[in-house]
Design an enzyme around this catalytic site. Structure first.
Site, mmCIF file in Angstrom:
data_model
loop_
_atom_site.group_PDB
_atom_site.id
_atom_site.type_symbol
_atom_site.label_atom_id
_atom_site.label_comp_id
_atom_site.label_asym_id
_atom_site.label_seq_id
_atom_site.Cartn_x
_atom_site.Cartn_y
_atom_site.Cartn_z
ATOM 1 N N HIS A 204 -6.702 7.635 -4.520
ATOM 2 C CA HIS A 204 -7.422 8.164 -3.359
ATOM 3 C C HIS A 204 -8.718 8.888 -3.721
ATOM 4 O O HIS A 204 -9.490 9.260 -2.851
ATOM 5 C CB HIS A 204 -6.545 9.140 -2.565
ATOM 6 C CG HIS A 204 -6.418 10.484 -3.217
ATOM 7 N ND1 HIS A 204 -5.535 10.737 -4.216
ATOM 8 C CD2 HIS A 204 -7.104 11.640 -3.029
ATOM 9 C CE1 HIS A 204 -5.653 11.986 -4.615
ATOM 10 N NE2 HIS A 204 -6.603 12.562 -3.916
HETATM 11 C C1 UD1 Z 1 -8.924 15.258 0.196
HETATM 12 C C2 UD1 Z 1 -9.516 16.212 -0.821
HETATM 13 C C3 UD1 Z 1 -9.023 15.844 -2.214
HETATM 14 C C4 UD1 Z 1 -7.520 15.784 -2.244
HETATM 15 C C5 UD1 Z 1 -7.007 14.870 -1.150
HETATM 16 C C6 UD1 Z 1 -5.502 14.940 -1.091
HETATM 17 C C7 UD1 Z 1 -11.761 17.073 -0.288
HETATM 18 C C8 UD1 Z 1 -13.190 16.987 -0.632
HETATM 19 N N1 UD1 Z 1 -10.974 16.128 -0.842
HETATM 20 O O1 UD1 Z 1 -9.407 13.957 -0.098
HETATM 21 O O2 UD1 Z 1 -9.458 16.818 -3.134
HETATM 22 O O3 UD1 Z 1 -7.124 15.293 -3.506
HETATM 23 O O4 UD1 Z 1 -7.519 15.298 0.116
HETATM 24 O O5 UD1 Z 1 -4.950 13.811 -0.504
HETATM 25 O O6 UD1 Z 1 -11.355 17.964 0.420
HETATM 26 N N2 UD1 Z 1 -7.817 9.996 6.609
HETATM 27 C C9 UD1 Z 1 -7.020 9.500 7.606
HETATM 28 N N3 UD1 Z 1 -5.931 10.234 7.981
HETATM 29 C C10 UD1 Z 1 -5.597 11.410 7.409
HETATM 30 C C11 UD1 Z 1 -6.416 11.899 6.397
HETATM 31 C C12 UD1 Z 1 -7.530 11.200 6.012
HETATM 32 O O7 UD1 Z 1 -7.280 8.430 8.157
HETATM 33 O O8 UD1 Z 1 -4.576 12.015 7.793
HETATM 34 C C13 UD1 Z 1 -9.004 9.205 6.197
HETATM 35 C C14 UD1 Z 1 -10.205 9.477 7.120
HETATM 36 O O9 UD1 Z 1 -10.936 8.301 7.220
HETATM 37 C C15 UD1 Z 1 -10.976 10.500 6.312
HETATM 38 C C16 UD1 Z 1 -10.739 10.010 4.888
HETATM 39 O O10 UD1 Z 1 -9.390 9.561 4.891
HETATM 40 O O11 UD1 Z 1 -12.332 10.540 6.646
HETATM 41 C C17 UD1 Z 1 -10.941 11.048 3.825
HETATM 42 O O12 UD1 Z 1 -10.209 12.238 4.125
HETATM 43 P P1 UD1 Z 1 -10.661 13.633 3.486
HETATM 44 O O13 UD1 Z 1 -9.670 14.660 3.863
HETATM 45 O O14 UD1 Z 1 -12.098 13.927 3.767
HETATM 46 O O15 UD1 Z 1 -10.613 13.375 1.934
HETATM 47 P P2 UD1 Z 1 -9.427 12.842 1.034
HETATM 48 O O16 UD1 Z 1 -9.905 11.617 0.332
HETATM 49 O O17 UD1 Z 1 -8.168 12.786 1.782
HETATM 50 N N1 UDP Z 2 2.422 12.746 -2.270
HETATM 51 C C1 UDP Z 2 3.326 12.491 -1.255
HETATM 52 N N2 UDP Z 2 3.331 11.236 -0.694
HETATM 53 C C2 UDP Z 2 2.489 10.244 -1.110
HETATM 54 C C3 UDP Z 2 1.574 10.528 -2.149
HETATM 55 C C4 UDP Z 2 1.556 11.805 -2.700
HETATM 56 O O1 UDP Z 2 4.114 13.352 -0.869
HETATM 57 O O2 UDP Z 2 2.543 9.141 -0.540
HETATM 58 C C5 UDP Z 2 2.414 14.095 -2.849
HETATM 59 C C6 UDP Z 2 2.555 14.132 -4.353
HETATM 60 O O3 UDP Z 2 3.919 14.082 -4.726
HETATM 61 C C7 UDP Z 2 1.875 15.449 -4.715
HETATM 62 C C8 UDP Z 2 0.789 15.557 -3.682
HETATM 63 O O4 UDP Z 2 1.153 14.685 -2.614
HETATM 64 O O5 UDP Z 2 2.767 16.536 -4.558
HETATM 65 C C9 UDP Z 2 -0.499 15.121 -4.289
HETATM 66 O O6 UDP Z 2 -1.443 14.957 -3.292
HETATM 67 P P1 UDP Z 2 -2.687 14.006 -3.453
HETATM 68 O O7 UDP Z 2 -2.441 12.996 -4.496
HETATM 69 O O8 UDP Z 2 -2.989 13.512 -2.087
HETATM 70 O O9 UDP Z 2 -3.849 15.022 -3.833
HETATM 71 P P2 UDP Z 2 -4.310 15.734 -5.192
HETATM 72 O O10 UDP Z 2 -3.132 16.316 -5.857
HETATM 73 O O11 UDP Z 2 -5.013 14.704 -5.998
HETATM 74 O O12 UDP Z 2 -5.286 16.757 -4.712
#
Ligand code: UD1
Ligand code: UDP
Length: 352
Positions: A204
């Site tokens: 991601h």
């Molecule tokens: C964010 C965090 C990242 C973290 C990750 C955990 C920032 C800059 N990044 O990244 O550090 O590792 O969360 O998962 O804060 N979207 C959906 N549904 C959701 C959530 C997201 O469709 O419930 C899609 C949307 O198109 C959104 C895109 O994902 O614009 C990105 O979501 P965003 O929260 O901005 O960043 P992440 O890549 O999730």
């Molecule tokens: N995780 C989860 N379901 C998933 C993928 C990840 O519960 O389908 C959990 C994972 O076990 C960990 C956390 O989400 O505890 C990590 O989040 P993510 O990878 O989204 O973000 P990051 O840690 O890179 O910020």
């Protein structure tokens, strides 16, 4: 005493679950106001964690999500400014490095409310990552910094942050891994796949998903592994792959994102973890699984130095080679991240 906690993204729900529970047990007189920014909003990216991890329902939901980093951060900041001025907390608590973290810390600092930062001092030294900007800024405006490791404390020292503000407390994700391990749950769909052995993958990180060449490299690498790979697909990655017209290889079984209890089961049951997630790299280690990391650098350097984790970037050949050689990657399961009582230690320091 009033503590206002700002969370918004998947890993923060998991971290907050253990801290909120420790708060209720060890400091029942402290009032916690829980604010969900709305950064993650799909049921399986948000609600599922509140339901299965017994996190209290948020007191406030800001409904900010789905925009660009700058737009999201700005909208959260505006909403949090009003809310914190009304709530007048004694402390604001933020976790990690997301846009929600920075907005929470900045809103509080501008109102002269002290900020406590959990997971302080992590650095990739790659300023192109939105997370690196968020954590550096948050660390520099926080009044209390909870570093998971001595190495994280050293990063803070090198940036001139006052020693007295820094506490090395271990990692609340280790608390979560230990606590929830016994409640891990096999996903309902798992048996129908008929798998004897599988690799677990998550992707991601913006540096991968926003770059079609890196995504292509990763997908080619997964194809070359000739291993069955279970991939709970983050919505960001799904969206970007559709945008770039990229398909998944046949050996990759895609499922929707799973809840934490199912994720723990998958991590504990797989042969090898392939990921660009920060949290999942550590969880591979907690569950004694080798980890192949789809990044060029990591904040969790102790895992790489100990040989429990290898960095392969988005290089197809390297990904395939390391996954097939995963049995040679050292399998370790504890030691770097405290004793599973980080949440209690953090709250002890905060309210001493
Ligand atoms: C964010 C965090 C990242 C973290 C990750 C955990 C920032 C800059 N990044 O990244 O550090 O590792 O969360 O998962 O804060 N979207 C959906 N549904 C959701 C959530 C997201 O469709 O419930 C899609 C949307 O198109 C959104 C895109 O994902 O614009 C990105 O979501 P965003 O929260 O901005 O960043 P992440 O890549 O999730
Ligand atoms: N995780 C989860 N379901 C998933 C993928 C990840 O519960 O389908 C959990 C994972 O076990 C960990 C956390 O989400 O505890 C990590 O989040 P993510 O990878 O989204 O973000 P990051 O840690 O890179 O910020």
């Amino acid at each position: 005493m009033k503590l206002l906690t700002v969370i918004g993204a998947r890993p923060q729900f998991i971290k907050a679950a253990v801290v909120s529970r420790a708060l209720a047990v060890h400091h029942p007189k402290v009032c916690e106001v829980l604010v969900h920014t709305g950064q993650h909003y799909d049921t399986n990216m948000s609600d599922v964690f509140f339901d299965e991890l017994d996190i209290p329902k948020p007191d406030h939901h800001l409904g900010v999500g789905g925009g660009s980093h700058g737009r999201n951060t700005g909208r959260m900041l505006e909403a949090l400014d009003d809310l914190m001025a009304r709530e007048q907390p004694d402390w604001v608590l933020v976790y990690g490095d997301t846009d929600s973290t920075l907005a929470g810390a900045l809103a509080a600092a501008k109102l002269h409310i002290p900020v406590a930062h959990i997971e302080a001092g992590l650095r990739s030294f790659n300023r192109r990552m939105p997370e690196e900007i968020n954590r550096v800024l948050t660390d520099h405006i926080a009044s209390m910094l909870f570093a998971p490791t001595a190495l994280a404390r050293n990063n803070l020292r090198h940036e001139g942050i006052e020693e007295a503000k820094i506490h090395v407390v271990g990692d609340v994700m280790y608390d979560a891994a230990l606590y929830y391990k016994k409640r891990a749950r096999k996903p309902q769909w798992f048996d129908s796949l008929g798998l004897e052995s599988f690799a677990l993958c998550t992707i991601h990180r913006a540096e991968n998903t926003d770059d079609p060449l890196r995504m292509r490299g990763i997908l080619d690498g997964l194809a070359l592994t000739e291993t069955v790979i279970v991939l709970p697909l983050h919505p960001r990655t799904r969206k970007q792959m559709a945008e770039f017209g990229l398909d998944l290889p046949e050996n990759v079984l895609v499922v929707d994102p799973v809840g934490y209890l199912e994720m723990v089961w998958l991590e504990a049951s797989c042969r090898v973890v392939i990921t660009d997630s920060g949290g999942v790299q550590k969880e591979a280690y907690f569950h004694g699984k080798p980890c192949v990391t789809l990044r060029d650098e990591t904040e969790w350097v102790e895992l790489v130095e100990s040989g429990a984790n290898v960095l392969v970037g988005a290089d197809a050949e390297r990904i395939a080679a390391m996954v097939s050689r995963a049995n040679n990657i050292r399998k370790e399961s504890g030691g770097f991240y405290g004793d599973g009582n980080s949440a209690k230690g953090i709250l002890g320091k905060l309210f001493e």
